[in-house]
Design a protein around this motif. Structure first.
Motif, PDB file in Angstrom:
ATOM      1  N   ARG A  96       3.202   1.997   9.280  1.00 39.27           N
ATOM      2  CA  ARG A  96       1.800   2.261   8.919  1.00 39.27           C
ATOM      3  C   ARG A  96       1.637   2.365   7.404  1.00 39.27           C
ATOM      4  N   ILE A  97       2.588   3.006   6.760  1.00 42.52           N
ATOM      5  CA  ILE A  97       2.519   3.139   5.300  1.00 42.52           C
ATOM      6  C   ILE A  97       2.602   1.765   4.643  1.00 42.52           C
ATOM      7  N   GLN A  98       3.526   0.937   5.071  1.00 45.87           N
ATOM      8  CA  GLN A  98       3.664  -0.379   4.426  1.00 45.87           C
ATOM      9  C   GLN A  98       2.409  -1.221   4.612  1.00 45.87           C
ATOM     10  N   LYS A  99       1.813  -1.157   5.804  1.00 50.39           N
ATOM     11  CA  LYS A  99       0.584  -1.932   6.033  1.00 50.39           C
ATOM     12  C   LYS A  99      -0.530  -1.431   5.110  1.00 50.39           C
ATOM     13  N   ALA A 100      -0.675  -0.115   5.011  1.00 48.23           N
ATOM     14  CA  ALA A 100      -1.718   0.451   4.147  1.00 48.23           C
ATOM     15  C   ALA A 100      -1.459   0.088   2.678  1.00 48.23           C
ATOM     16  N   TRP A 101      -0.205   0.077   2.279  1.00 44.87           N
ATOM     17  CA  TRP A 101       0.142  -0.299   0.886  1.00 44.87           C
ATOM     18  C   TRP A 101      -0.325  -1.724   0.588  1.00 44.87           C
ATOM     19  N   LEU A 102      -0.130  -2.597   1.573  1.00 42.67           N
ATOM     20  CA  LEU A 102      -0.564  -3.988   1.379  1.00 42.67           C
ATOM     21  C   LEU A 102      -2.086  -4.082   1.404  1.00 42.67           C
ATOM     22  N   ASP A 103      -2.710  -3.424   2.386  1.00 42.21           N
ATOM     23  CA  ASP A 103      -4.166  -3.493   2.504  1.00 42.21           C
ATOM     24  C   ASP A 103      -4.851  -2.991   1.235  1.00 42.21           C
ATOM     25  N   ARG A 104      -4.325  -1.934   0.649  1.00 46.84           N
ATOM     26  CA  ARG A 104      -4.944  -1.303  -0.527  1.00 46.84           C
ATOM     27  C   ARG A 104      -4.436  -1.889  -1.839  1.00 46.84           C
ATOM     28  N   GLU A 105      -3.519  -2.852  -1.723  1.00 51.63           N
ATOM     29  CA  GLU A 105      -2.937  -3.496  -2.918  1.00 51.63           C
ATOM     30  C   GLU A 105      -2.493  -2.443  -3.930  1.00 51.63           C
ATOM     31  N   VAL A 106      -1.663  -1.528  -3.429  1.00 55.00           N
ATOM     32  CA  VAL A 106      -1.243  -0.382  -4.244  1.00 55.00           C
ATOM     33  C   VAL A 106      -0.392  -0.809  -5.438  1.00 55.00           C
ATOM     34  N   VAL A 107       0.486  -1.763  -5.225  1.00 54.02           N
ATOM     35  CA  VAL A 107       1.566  -2.002  -6.186  1.00 54.02           C
ATOM     36  C   VAL A 107       1.065  -2.671  -7.461  1.00 54.02           C
ATOM     37  N   GLN A 108       1.569  -2.189  -8.601  1.00 54.25           N
ATOM     38  CA  GLN A 108       1.342  -2.894  -9.856  1.00 54.25           C
ATOM     39  C   GLN A 108       2.690  -3.487 -10.281  1.00 54.25           C
ATOM     40  N   CYS A 109       3.438  -2.862 -11.183  1.00 57.49           N
ATOM     41  CA  CYS A 109       4.737  -3.462 -11.551  1.00 57.49           C
ATOM     42  C   CYS A 109       5.750  -3.317 -10.425  1.00 57.49           C
ATOM     43  N   GLY A 110       5.593  -2.264  -9.623  1.00 54.98           N
ATOM     44  CA  GLY A 110       6.433  -2.098  -8.446  1.00 54.98           C
ATOM     45  C   GLY A 110       7.638  -1.199  -8.612  1.00 54.98           C
ATOM     46  N   TYR A 111       7.984  -0.862  -9.845  1.00 60.04           N
ATOM     47  CA  TYR A 111       9.267  -0.171 -10.036  1.00 60.04           C
ATOM     48  C   TYR A 111       9.343   1.163  -9.299  1.00 60.04           C
ATOM     49  N   CYS A 112       8.261   1.905  -9.294  1.00 64.36           N
ATOM     50  CA  CYS A 112       8.276   3.238  -8.671  1.00 64.36           C
ATOM     51  C   CYS A 112       8.039   3.197  -7.179  1.00 64.36           C
ATOM     52  N   GLN A 113       7.654   2.030  -6.649  1.00 62.57           N
ATOM     53  CA  GLN A 113       7.019   1.994  -5.327  1.00 62.57           C
ATOM     54  C   GLN A 113       7.951   2.265  -4.154  1.00 62.57           C
ATOM     55  N   ALA A 114       9.223   1.930  -4.287  1.00 62.50           N
ATOM     56  CA  ALA A 114      10.145   2.280  -3.201  1.00 62.50           C
ATOM     57  C   ALA A 114      10.154   3.795  -3.021  1.00 62.50           C
ATOM     58  N   GLY A 115      10.257   4.507  -4.125  1.00 57.16           N
ATOM     59  CA  GLY A 115      10.249   5.971  -4.052  1.00 57.16           C
ATOM     60  C   GLY A 115       8.935   6.513  -3.545  1.00 57.16           C
ATOM     61  N   GLN A 116       7.832   5.892  -3.966  1.00 54.34           N
ATOM     62  CA  GLN A 116       6.513   6.349  -3.493  1.00 54.34           C
ATOM     63  C   GLN A 116       6.425   6.203  -1.970  1.00 54.34           C
ATOM     64  N   ILE A 117       6.842   5.047  -1.477  1.00 49.74           N
ATOM     65  CA  ILE A 117       6.756   4.785  -0.028  1.00 49.74           C
ATOM     66  C   ILE A 117       7.670   5.737   0.750  1.00 49.74           C
ATOM     67  N   MET A 118       8.830   6.030   0.206  1.00 47.42           N
ATOM     68  CA  MET A 118       9.719   6.955   0.915  1.00 47.42           C
ATOM     69  C   MET A 118       9.111   8.353   0.980  1.00 47.42           C
ATOM     70  N   SER A 119       8.503   8.802  -0.106  1.00 46.49           N
ATOM     71  CA  SER A 119       7.870  10.131  -0.086  1.00 46.49           C
ATOM     72  C   SER A 119       6.660  10.141   0.842  1.00 46.49           C
ATOM     73  N   ALA A 120       5.853   9.080   0.787  1.00 47.62           N
ATOM     74  CA  ALA A 120       4.666   9.012   1.633  1.00 47.62           C
ATOM     75  C   ALA A 120       5.044   8.983   3.115  1.00 47.62           C
ATOM     76  N   THR A 121       6.081   8.248   3.435  1.00 49.23           N
ATOM     77  CA  THR A 121       6.507   8.153   4.833  1.00 49.23           C
ATOM     78  C   THR A 121       7.046   9.492   5.339  1.00 49.23           C
ATOM     79  N   ALA A 122       7.806  10.167   4.511  1.00 47.47           N
ATOM     80  CA  ALA A 122       8.313  11.493   4.914  1.00 47.47           C
ATOM     81  C   ALA A 122       7.141  12.446   5.137  1.00 47.47           C
ATOM     82  N   LEU A 123       6.129  12.340   4.296  1.00 49.60           N
ATOM     83  CA  LEU A 123       4.952  13.200   4.473  1.00 49.60           C
ATOM     84  C   LEU A 123       4.291  12.933   5.814  1.00 49.60           C
ATOM     85  N   LEU A 124       3.998  11.659   6.114  1.00 48.72           N
ATOM     86  CA  LEU A 124       3.299  11.340   7.366  1.00 48.72           C
ATOM     87  C   LEU A 124       4.124  11.688   8.598  1.00 48.72           C
ATOM     88  N   ALA A 125       5.427  11.516   8.489  1.00 48.60           N
ATOM     89  CA  ALA A 125       6.283  11.823   9.645  1.00 48.60           C
ATOM     90  C   ALA A 125       6.275  13.318   9.952  1.00 48.60           C
TER      91      ALA A 125
END
Ligand code: FES
Ligand code: FES
Length: 151
Positions: free
Chosen positions: A85-114
């Motif tokens: 769900r997080i990855q789909k929302a990331w794509l839908d909202r076009e979150v990523v810019q340079c991308g460097y931080c985004q793996a960490g962002q997604i891991m924190s966001a996923t832990a939160l939702l879980a």
């Protein structure tokens, strides 16, 4: 020294010093380079992985502290329900810019939702406060987490 660790459902035997940070074992020994190095001091969140589902800074986690805990990295987060769900929302909202931080962002966001399927805005901000984004994608991150929680 030899350690056996479980990463993304697979066991790996690694021969490294016990104080080697998990981040370097993942990247340099196992070859999972999706997890990024930022500060090396638990300040930026770029290196975030899950250990038993808990968002953890791999840059300050020595390999000899991991034991038999299950480690999940960005490479396998899409196999989890919250991660999908997080990855789909990331794509839908076009979150990523340079991308460097985004793996960490997604891991924190996923832990939160879980752990908290319907977080409030302040709970989102608190959970994500340790993940720095130099590109300033914070507003889109918050919106994407809200979308994922509602989906
Ligand atoms: S590299 Fe681990 S928190 Fe910055
Ligand atoms: S997207 Fe560039 S640092 Fe976050």
């Amino acid at each position: 020294m030899a350690f056996t660790i479980e990463v993304n459902g697979k066991r790996h035997e690694v021969d490294v010093d016990g104080d080697t940070p998990l981040l370097w074992v993942l990247r340099d020994v196992i070859g999972l380079t999706g997890t990024k190095f930022g500060c090396g001091m638990a300040l930026c969140g770029a290196c975030t992985v899950h250990i038993e589902g808990v968002a953890t800074r791999s840059c300050i986690t020595p390999i000899d502290s991991v034991g038999t805990s299950r480690i999940t990295t960005i490479e396998a987060i899409g196999a989890t329900e919250a991660g999908t769900r997080i990855q789909k929302a990331w794509l839908d909202r076009e979150v990523v810019q340079c991308g460097y931080c985004q793996a960490g962002q997604i891991m924190s966001a996923t832990a939160l939702l879980a752990s908290n399927p319907t977080p409030t805005e302040s709970e989102i901000d608190y959970a994500m406060s340790g993940n720095i984004c130099r590109c300033g994608t914070y507003v889109r991150i918050r919106e994407a987490i809200k979308q994922a929680a509602a989906s």
